[in-house]
Design an enzyme around this catalytic site. Structure first.
Site, PDB file in Angstrom:
ATOM      1  N   LEU A 208       4.865  -1.582   3.304  1.00 53.11           N
ATOM      2  CA  LEU A 208       5.461  -0.277   3.028  1.00 53.11           C
ATOM      3  C   LEU A 208       6.821  -0.487   2.377  1.00 53.11           C
ATOM      4  O   LEU A 208       7.619  -1.294   2.856  1.00 53.11           O
ATOM      5  CB  LEU A 208       5.645   0.519   4.333  1.00 53.11           C
ATOM      6  CG  LEU A 208       4.384   0.869   5.134  1.00 53.11           C
ATOM      7  CD1 LEU A 208       4.775   1.441   6.495  1.00 53.11           C
ATOM      8  CD2 LEU A 208       3.514   1.853   4.373  1.00 53.11           C
ATOM      9  N   HIS A 209       7.070   0.226   1.279  1.00 59.89           N
ATOM     10  CA  HIS A 209       8.386   0.107   0.656  1.00 59.89           C
ATOM     11  C   HIS A 209       8.846   1.387  -0.029  1.00 59.89           C
ATOM     12  O   HIS A 209      10.031   1.523  -0.346  1.00 59.89           O
ATOM     13  CB  HIS A 209       8.389  -1.043  -0.368  1.00 59.89           C
ATOM     14  CG  HIS A 209       7.691  -0.698  -1.645  1.00 59.89           C
ATOM     15  ND1 HIS A 209       6.317  -0.675  -1.758  1.00 59.89           N
ATOM     16  CD2 HIS A 209       8.161  -0.353  -2.867  1.00 59.89           C
ATOM     17  CE1 HIS A 209       5.980  -0.343  -2.986  1.00 59.89           C
ATOM     18  NE2 HIS A 209       7.073  -0.129  -3.688  1.00 59.89           N
ATOM     19  N   ARG A 210       7.951   2.336  -0.271  1.00 60.34           N
ATOM     20  CA  ARG A 210       8.343   3.536  -0.996  1.00 60.34           C
ATOM     21  C   ARG A 210       9.225   4.426  -0.134  1.00 60.34           C
ATOM     22  O   ARG A 210       8.958   4.610   1.061  1.00 60.34           O
ATOM     23  CB  ARG A 210       7.105   4.303  -1.484  1.00 60.34           C
ATOM     24  CG  ARG A 210       6.320   3.504  -2.499  1.00 60.34           C
ATOM     25  CD  ARG A 210       5.287   4.303  -3.255  1.00 60.34           C
ATOM     26  NE  ARG A 210       4.561   3.431  -4.168  1.00 60.34           N
ATOM     27  CZ  ARG A 210       5.000   3.084  -5.378  1.00 60.34           C
ATOM     28  NH1 ARG A 210       6.138   3.570  -5.815  1.00 60.34           N
ATOM     29  NH2 ARG A 210       4.297   2.268  -6.135  1.00 60.34           N
TER      30      ARG A 210
END
Length: 361
Positions: A208-210
Site C-alpha cells: 500500500l502506498h497511495r
C-alpha cells in the site's frame, strides 16, 4: 547517437535495466550508440534506489541530481533546474524517459525546451483519474514526446485520440517484463523467510502506498484490520514504506496475520510475489508482474491504467473499501482463480525492439 536515460524512482530502474542491456548489445555489434545514465534522486532511500542498480547490474549513474523529496511543485522544479544544467554540460541527441513519475515529466519538458528529441517508454497509458499526479505527468509527457513506445494496442489508441502521429507510435511490449524474465533465475528468498516459517503458496503479499489508502491513520487501521480478519489462516507479508509506518505511529494494532517487514530489494520481492498465494496492492506495476507470474492480484483502486492486466491477466479491481475487498476476495476463496493469460508482446524482448526502432529513426 547519444542517448540520455533518465531514472528517478524504483519502477524507473526496473524499466531502464533492459534498455541498457539492449544498448550494450548493439554497441558490441558495432553500432555507434552511447548512453549517459542520469539518476534524478527522486527516490533516495537505499532500499528504493541504489539497491536496484546493484541487483539488476545497472552501472552506477553518470550523474545523480540529488533532488530528493518535496511537494509536487518543489520536486518538479528542482529536477528541471538540475537536469537543464546536466543537458547543457552533456549534450545528447535523444532523452529517453520511462513511466509516469515527476522525473519523467520534468526531464521531458527540459529536453524539449532545449530542442532535444524525447522518447517515452510506457507511453499512452491512462487511468482517467485526474486526481492522480501520475496521470498529469503522463498527459504532459505524451503531449511533447517525439517517439512513443507502448505496452499495449490500447495505449496506442489513447495516443491517437490525443492527436499523436501514428508513425511515431511503436507497440513494443513491456520492459518491466523484460527485467522479470532476465532475473527469474536469480530471485531469492529474503532473510525472514525461515524466521516467519513461510511456505510456497501459503502467504499473501500486501503493498500500500497511495495517499487515499495510507495517509489517514484511522482509515489505514480499518483497512489493515479488515485484511487481517479476512485472510483466514494465511500470513500476510507487508513491506511497509517508512512514511506509512510513521503514519501508524504508536497505534496499538492487534494483528494476528499481518507481518510488517522492511521495503524489499527487487530480487527478494519478486521471489515473494512468485511464491505467494495472492497479492493485495494499490500499485499498477505489480499487477503486470503478477499477470506474467500467474498470481491472483487484487488492486485496491477504482481505476487502472493497465486494463490488459484485468481483461487478459490475473488482476481484479476491488475499489478502495475494505467491504468490497472482503466480498471479492471471499468469492475468490470459494471459486478459485479466474482464467488468465499473458498480454501480446510481453515476451521479454521489448527493450530490443525499442533500440531497433531508435536506430532506424
Amino acid at each position: 547517437m547519444k542517448i540520455t536515460l533518465v531514472a528517478g524512482a524504483r519502477p524507473n530502474f526496473i524499466k531502464i535495466a533492459p534498455i541498457i542491456k539492449a544498448i550494450e548489445k548493439k554497441q558490441n555489434e558495432g553500432e555507434k550508440l552511447s548512453y549517459r545514465l542520469v539518476h534524478t534522486g527522486q527516490h533516495y532511500d537505499k532500499n528504493l534506489s541504489d539497491t536496484f542498480f546493484e541487483e539488476l547490474n545497472i552501472p552506477h549513474p553518470n550523474a545523480n541530481l540529488e533532488v530528493k523529496s518535496g511537494s509536487q511543485s518543489i520536486q518538479t522544479a528542482a529536477i528541471m533546474i538540475a537536469f537543464e544544467q546536466e543537458l547543457i554540460q552533456n549534450p545528447c541527441d535523444l532523452v529517453l524517459v520511462v513511466g509516469d513519475v515527476n522525473s519523467t515529466m520534468a526531464c521531458a519538458i527540459v529536453a524539449k525546451k532545449l530542442n532535444i528529441k524525447v522518447t517515452h517508454v510506457e507511453a499512452g497509458i491512462r487511468s482517467g483519474d485526474m486526481t492522480m499526479p501520475e496521470e498529469i505527468n503522463r498527459i504532459v509527457t505524451d503531449s511533447i514526446t517525439d517517439y512513443f513506445f507502448t505496452t499495449s494496442s490500447w495505449a496506442g489508441d489513447n495516443l491517437l485520440k490525443y492527436g499523436a502521429d501514428s508513425s511515431s507510435i511503436h507497440f513494443v511490449g513491456n520492459v518491466m517484463i523484460d527485467t522479470l524474465y532476465q532475473n527469474l533465475d536469480r530471485i531469492s528468498a529474503p532473510n525472514f523467510w525461515k524466521e516467519y516459517d513461510l511456505e510456497v503458496g501459503k502467504y499473501i503479499i500486501l503493498t500500500l502506498h497511495r495517499p487515499a489508502n495510507v495517509d489517514e491513520e484511522q482509515s489505514l487501521v480499518k483497512l489493515l484490520s479488515g485484511i487481517d480478519n479476512m485472510v483466514r489462516d494465511k500470513k500476510v507479508i507487508f513491506p511497509i514504506h517508512p512514511r506509512t509506518k510513521a503514519i501508524l505511529g504508536a497505534t496499538n494494532l492487534k494483528l494476528k496475520n499481518i507481518i510488517f517487514v522492511e521495503p524489499q530489494g527487487y530480487l527478494n520481492f519478486m521471489y515473494l510475489i512468485k511464491n505467494s498465494f495472492a497479492v493485495i496492492t494499490d500499485s499498477g506495476g505489480i499487477s503486470e508482474e503478477t499477470t506474467v507470474l500467474g498470481i491472483p492480484c487484487f488492486t485496491m483502486r477504482n481505476n487502472t491504467e493497465r486494463p490488459e492486466t484485468q481483461t487478459i491477466g490475473t488482476n481484479t479491481l476491488v475499489g478502495t473499501s475494505i467491504e468490497n475487498l472482503e466480498k471479492i476476495f471471499g468469492e475468490f476463496l470459494v471459486n478459485g482463480q479466474k482464467k488468465a493469460g499473458i498480454p501480446e508482446l510481453w515476451d521479454g524482448k521489448a527493450a530490443e525492439r525499442i533500440i531497433a526502432v531508435l536506430l532506424k529513426v
